[in-house]
Design a protein around this motif. Structure first.
Motif, short mmCIF file in Angstrom:
data_model
loop_
_atom_site.label_atom_id
_atom_site.label_comp_id
_atom_site.label_asym_id
_atom_site.label_seq_id
_atom_site.Cartn_x
_atom_site.Cartn_y
_atom_site.Cartn_z
N MET A 1 64.09 29.22 -13.52
CA MET A 1 64.31 28.02 -12.71
C MET A 1 63.21 27.00 -12.96
O MET A 1 62.04 27.33 -12.90
CB MET A 1 64.32 28.40 -11.22
CG MET A 1 64.55 27.21 -10.30
SD MET A 1 64.36 27.64 -8.56
CE MET A 1 62.58 27.82 -8.44
N LYS A 2 63.60 25.77 -13.25
CA LYS A 2 62.61 24.71 -13.46
C LYS A 2 62.12 24.21 -12.10
O LYS A 2 62.91 24.01 -11.19
CB LYS A 2 63.25 23.57 -14.25
CG LYS A 2 62.28 22.44 -14.59
CD LYS A 2 63.01 21.36 -15.36
CE LYS A 2 62.05 20.26 -15.79
NZ LYS A 2 61.43 19.58 -14.65
N GLU A 3 60.82 24.03 -11.97
CA GLU A 3 60.28 23.46 -10.72
C GLU A 3 59.18 22.48 -11.06
O GLU A 3 58.53 22.57 -12.11
CB GLU A 3 59.76 24.56 -9.81
CG GLU A 3 58.61 25.37 -10.38
CD GLU A 3 58.21 26.50 -9.44
OE1 GLU A 3 57.21 26.34 -8.74
OE2 GLU A 3 58.89 27.54 -9.42
N ASP A 4 59.00 21.53 -10.16
CA ASP A 4 57.98 20.52 -10.37
C ASP A 4 56.60 21.09 -10.07
O ASP A 4 56.44 21.98 -9.24
CB ASP A 4 58.23 19.31 -9.47
CG ASP A 4 59.48 18.54 -9.88
OD1 ASP A 4 59.81 18.57 -11.08
OD2 ASP A 4 60.12 17.94 -8.99
N ILE A 5 55.60 20.55 -10.77
CA ILE A 5 54.20 20.87 -10.48
C ILE A 5 53.59 19.62 -9.85
O ILE A 5 53.55 18.56 -10.47
CB ILE A 5 53.44 21.25 -11.77
CG1 ILE A 5 54.07 22.49 -12.42
CG2 ILE A 5 51.97 21.51 -11.45
CD1 ILE A 5 53.43 22.88 -13.75
N ILE A 6 53.14 19.74 -8.62
CA ILE A 6 52.53 18.63 -7.91
C ILE A 6 51.02 18.70 -8.10
O ILE A 6 50.39 19.70 -7.77
CB ILE A 6 52.87 18.68 -6.41
CG1 ILE A 6 54.38 18.58 -6.20
CG2 ILE A 6 52.13 17.57 -5.65
CD1 ILE A 6 54.81 18.85 -4.77
N LEU A 24 53.07 24.47 -6.39
CA LEU A 24 54.35 24.92 -6.94
C LEU A 24 55.31 25.14 -5.78
O LEU A 24 54.99 25.90 -4.85
CB LEU A 24 54.18 26.23 -7.72
CG LEU A 24 53.10 26.25 -8.82
CD1 LEU A 24 53.01 27.64 -9.44
CD2 LEU A 24 53.39 25.20 -9.88
N LYS A 25 56.47 24.49 -5.84
CA LYS A 25 57.47 24.65 -4.78
C LYS A 25 58.68 25.38 -5.35
O LYS A 25 59.49 24.80 -6.05
CB LYS A 25 57.87 23.29 -4.21
CG LYS A 25 56.74 22.59 -3.45
CD LYS A 25 57.12 21.18 -3.04
CE LYS A 25 58.17 21.20 -1.93
NZ LYS A 25 58.47 19.82 -1.45
N GLY A 26 58.74 26.68 -5.10
CA GLY A 26 59.86 27.49 -5.55
C GLY A 26 60.32 28.35 -4.39
O GLY A 26 60.52 27.87 -3.27
N LYS A 151 54.25 35.66 -7.66
CA LYS A 151 55.32 35.95 -6.71
C LYS A 151 55.94 34.65 -6.20
O LYS A 151 55.24 33.72 -5.79
CB LYS A 151 54.78 36.75 -5.53
CG LYS A 151 55.86 37.25 -4.58
CD LYS A 151 55.28 38.13 -3.49
CE LYS A 151 56.36 38.63 -2.56
NZ LYS A 151 55.81 39.47 -1.47
N GLY A 152 57.26 34.59 -6.26
CA GLY A 152 57.97 33.37 -5.86
C GLY A 152 58.17 32.40 -7.00
O GLY A 152 58.91 31.42 -6.88
N HIS A 153 57.52 32.68 -8.14
CA HIS A 153 57.63 31.83 -9.34
C HIS A 153 57.56 32.77 -10.55
O HIS A 153 56.67 32.66 -11.38
CB HIS A 153 56.49 30.81 -9.39
CG HIS A 153 56.15 30.18 -8.08
ND1 HIS A 153 56.76 29.05 -7.61
CD2 HIS A 153 55.27 30.56 -7.11
CE1 HIS A 153 56.26 28.74 -6.42
NE2 HIS A 153 55.37 29.65 -6.10
N GLU A 154 58.52 33.68 -10.62
CA GLU A 154 58.43 34.77 -11.60
C GLU A 154 58.45 34.32 -13.05
O GLU A 154 58.13 35.09 -13.96
CB GLU A 154 59.54 35.79 -11.34
CG GLU A 154 59.21 36.85 -10.31
CD GLU A 154 59.06 36.32 -8.88
OE1 GLU A 154 59.60 35.23 -8.60
OE2 GLU A 154 58.42 37.00 -8.05
#
Length: 316
Positions: A1-6, A24-26, A151-154
């Motif tokens: 899953m692609k997620e933004d890095i703030i 990281l928001k996942g 964890k949460g961003h495997e």
């Protein structure tokens, strides 16, 4: 899953300038590093979180790239339920374990004398304690090691990248090629592989040799963008690493040439290489000097000779 890095840019009292923390928001809200414990840093941290419609209570976990004060100090702002994860070497530093701090002082006092450093009274104690000035008093809740996943961003792979610090970790997003690299590679300055007190009964780690191996590993990974601990994002890391290696080779060659003329202590070399800076940044400049001596020794170009408890170096 692609997620933004703030990216959060937090002021520090150090010459390096702002330090970057990343959100990281996942499946979890994860903060990578935080910032030093200063009023300015606290205010910037809270304000920038708010700009992204976040607050401290939204953070589930903090992941550490390494234990240096500008990356961990604001752990003291975190609520008890926010978990802290990082390399196991972080623990005695972020908890300010008193026995560990004394071991650091004892190591530096003994080793600096061997290196020919003319120490003032309690100088090593001052240097060690100064490194904790903007740090925290916290604990690891969980240890991360090579090959683990966040964890949460495997899709983020944990890789051990020691050199700048023995605790240093980096995080590779195997989906996007994004790489959160802490202080492994920076655009504005070359990261200094710092000396650290070894575990009891162990030899001192050769930080610059480790650091060069970590940079070589960077060249083998499918990285598109490096999100560093300081400075601009890096999109051409191969070229930057080549520049860093060239600079290191040049300094090693300078030391080798000096040692061809006469034998010298590490401190004498340090003072020659950094005639002004060594006085205000003794630990940093000595770390750089010792690192280069380690590299030259490993290559068989120089030898180390002990005389009356002092270490001298000469070219082979």
């Amino acid at each position: 899953m692609k997620e933004d890095i703030i990216q959060l840019s937090i002021p520090t009292p150090f010459a390096v300038g702002d330090v970057h923390a990343y959100v990281l928001k996942g499946e979890a809200v994860t903060l990578v590093d935080c910032g030093p414990m200063t009023i300015e840093a606290q205010q910037a941290f809270v304000t920038q979180l708010k700009q992204h419609h976040l607050c401290i209570e939204d953070i589930d976990q903090v992941v550490l790239t390494h234990h240096h004060a500008d990356h961990v100090g604001l752990l003291d702002m975190m609520k008890p339920e926010i978990r802290v994860l990082g390399h196991q070497v972080n623990e005695p530093y972020i908890s300010r374990d008193p026995q560990f701090m004394q071991r650091q002082i004892d190591f530096m006092d003994t080793y600096f004398q061997q290196l020919g450093v003319p120490l003032h009274q309690n100088e090593c104690e001052r240097i060690v304690k100064q490194s904790y000035t903007y740090s925290c008093t916290a604990h690891l809740d969980s240890v991360l090691k090579e090959g683990d996943r966040i964890k949460g961003h495997e899709h983020f792979l944990v890789v051990e990248t020691p050199g700048h610090a023995q605790s240093h970790l980096s995080f590779l997003d195997e989906v996007t090629g994004n790489f959160i690299g802490g202080d492994l590679l920076l655009t504005t300055i070359s990261s200094n592989p710092l000396m650290e007190a070894p575990d009891e009964g162990q030899e001192r780690q050769k930080s610059l040799i480790q650091y060069k191996k970590s940079l070589h590993r960077l060249l083998t990974w499918p990285i598109k963008t490096i999100y560093p601990g300081h400075g601009q994002l890096i999109t051409s890391h191969h070229e930057l690493i080549k520049e860093r290696f060239k600079k290191q080779e040049k300094r090693a060659h300078t030391i080798y040439q000096l040692l061809q003329r006469k034998e010298m202590t590490a401190f004498h070399l340090c003072r020659t290489l950094f005639p002004v800076l060594y006085e205000e940044a003794l630990f940093l400049t000595m770390s750089e000097t010792v690192g280069q001596l380690d590299v030259l020794k490993a290559a068989g170009q120089i030898e180390e000779i002990e005389k009356d408890g002092i270490l001298y170096y000469q070219a082979n």
